[in-house]
Design an enzyme around this catalytic site. Structure first.
Site, short mmCIF file in Angstrom:
data_model
loop_
_atom_site.label_atom_id
_atom_site.label_comp_id
_atom_site.label_asym_id
_atom_site.label_seq_id
_atom_site.Cartn_x
_atom_site.Cartn_y
_atom_site.Cartn_z
CB CYS A 71 -0.85 0.18 1.22
SG CYS A 71 -1.77 1.38 0.80
CB CYS A 77 -3.56 4.85 6.13
SG CYS A 77 -5.27 4.39 6.55
CB CYS A 80 -2.37 -1.65 7.16
SG CYS A 80 -3.67 -1.91 7.32
CB CYS A 159 -7.59 0.34 1.28
SG CYS A 159 -7.52 -0.93 2.29
CD GLN A 281 -16.58 -10.11 13.86
OE1 GLN A 281 -15.65 -9.15 13.75
NE2 GLN A 281 -16.86 -10.47 15.25
CE1 TYR A 310 -21.92 -5.44 26.12
CE2 TYR A 310 -21.25 -7.39 26.95
CZ TYR A 310 -21.42 -5.73 27.63
OH TYR A 310 -20.84 -5.80 28.97
CD GLU A 331 -26.45 -4.32 20.24
OE1 GLU A 331 -26.36 -3.59 20.44
OE2 GLU A 331 -25.29 -5.17 20.54
CG ASP A 379 -18.78 -10.62 19.52
OD1 ASP A 379 -18.06 -9.78 20.21
OD2 ASP A 379 -19.19 -11.12 18.82
CB CYS A 406 -12.85 -7.08 18.70
SG CYS A 406 -13.63 -6.01 19.46
#
EC number: 2.1.1.190
Length: 448
Positions: A71, A77, A80, A159, A281, A310, A331, A379, A406
């Site tokens: 990239c 940026c 990443c 991207c 996801q 969640y 939720e 989650d 996550c």
């Protein structure tokens, strides 16, 4: 050492943020874009009492696994962090990152972590992107990503994490917003582009800082222009978010054009209606692995009542519903709960119930009423679970807790709280949902 000094350093390890860790004179120094085992030359940019930061000048001795990032804006940026590593090394860094978090932050020694679940498709995997819109000095609108830890705009449409269908749409948006908004009337702030698998249909959400009725005609013109030129773009929403910091999307959606939902086909034959507020996801291929591992950790026999905290649009709830007696999803976002109920009906699932509200409010009330719970799936968002949630779950004594994380740091904190209440980690399996970045999901099973 002082700011501006240039020195040679040996990199001992690499963080999930892609920063090499050196120890000059026994003090930690962070240097971006390094690999473990490398000798590098760097300039000190920040010197604190207990640590310092440096800017990489030269890699003196490259390590095995270093590659040329494809990239052109990598390093500028903020999206990443790991493109300078080959993929096997990325997986190793992520596994070590989860282990380090549980050990160093969670004070849990010898947690059974790994092996990390990788992918055969580490590029072009994302089904969603958010970009920022910012007024340039000449009055036109710039569109792109923010530089890491700043609000400086890095303009780039292609991207390499995005599917090949996205860049043409983004380029069309870049052109159209200049034509529609020459006088600067529309207070455009962000946009979100998402697609559904396998149809490839797309939805754009334009985020404005405020809403006035005169904006309606301009947004209609913008939506028509884009949907006429890009046939896979079938839905355009307007979202209102007056806040300059924090979440990109606000809670108000005053207008939309085209379809109000996309349809996603997922693992296990699930069909999901995806609205503007729906969270899924971003990597459809790896989502199947994530849900399979979650189901395996739950070890359902068909007799259990499962709490899915969640739950978002109910994707995990509905995936598990066919394997248990009943699943209750909780939720906070009401629009997502509406989607979850519609998705249950769409799939003919009758043993799933969804409740709108904050988990820390709904779950204690639900358990206080004496409702049964055999397995709890957590989650949470990146910040992790509210401590009250962990307290009431620990007291409810389910047979197992499956935590889908996550963020290794919040997982470590929450795991430590559960361990203090008598639970232990049976296994923690990292899943690489986000190749080229420092993010990693982890399916963590707790038992009493």
């Amino acid at each position: 050492m002082k700011v501006g000094d240039i020195g040679n350093y040996h990199i001992e390890r690499v963080t999930l943020q892609g920063e090499g860790v050196a120890r000059p004179e026994g003090k930690v120094m962070f240097i971006p874009a390094c690999l473990p085992g490398e000798d590098v030359q760097a300039k000190a940019t920040q010197v604190k009492k207990n640590y310092s930061r440096g800017e990489l000048k030269t890699v003196v001795t490259p390590a095995k696994g270093r590659v040329q990032a494809p990239c052109p804006v990598f390093g500028a940026c903020g999206g990443c962090q790991l493109q300078m590593m080959d993929y096997p090394l990325q997986l190793s860094v992520k596994e070590e990152g989860v282990k380090d978090g549980l050990h160093r932050l969670g004070r849990i020694k010898d947690a059974p972590v790994g092996p990390v679940v990788g992918t055969d498709h580490p590029w072009r995997y994302r089904n969603r992107v958010q970009m920022h819109l910012q007024r340039r000095n000449d009055g036109s609108l710039g569109m792109g990503y923010f530089r890491y830890n700043s609000r400086e705009l890095i303009e780039h449409d292609d991207c390499p994490l995005l599917p090949e269908s996205f860049p043409p749409v983004l380029k069309a948006v870049r052109s159209s917003i200049q034509d529609i908004n020459r006088e600067g009337e529309l207070p455009l702030r962000h946009l979100v582009l998402k697609s559904a698998d396998p149809s490839g249909e797309m939805m754009i959400i334009f985020v404005l800082s405020e809403w006035r009725s005169p904006y309606r005609s301009k947004m209609k013109s913008l939506a028509s222009q884009l949907m006429d030129s890009e046939k896979k773009l079938v839905s355009v929403y307007v979202n209102i978010n007056p806040k300059e910091e924090g979440e990109v999307l606000g809670r108000e959606y005053p207008l939309y054009f085209g379809k109000n939902r996309l349809e996603e086909k997922m693992a296990g034959g699930l069909r999901l209606q995806i609205g503007p507020a729906s969270f899924l996801q971003v990597n459809p291929r790896q989502t199947e692995e994530l849900y399979r591992l979650t189901a395996e950790a739950c070890s359902l026999t068909g007799q259990e009542t499962v709490i899915d905290a969640y739950c978002g649009v109910g994707s995990i709830s509905l995936y598990l519903a066919k394997q248990c007696k009943k699943v209750v999803g909780i939720e906070e976002v009401e629009m997502a709960v509406e989607d979850a109920n519609q998705n249950a009906a769409l799939n003919g699932i009758e043993n799933a119930e969804f409740v709108a509200g904050k988990v820390e409010d709904v779950l204690p009330a639900y358990l206080k009423e004496g409702n049964p719970v055999d397995v709890v799936v957590l989650d949470p968002p990146r910040k992790g679970c509210h401590e009250r949630v962990l307290e009431v779950i620990a007291d409810a004594q389910p047979s197992r807790i499956v935590y889908v994380s996550c963020d290794p740091a919040s997982l470590a904190r929450d795991a430590s709280r559960l361990v203090e209440r008598g639970w232990q980690i049976e296994q923690a399996i990292p899943v690489d949902m986000f190749p080229q970045t420092g993010h990693v999901e982890t399916v963590c099973l707790f038992s009493k």
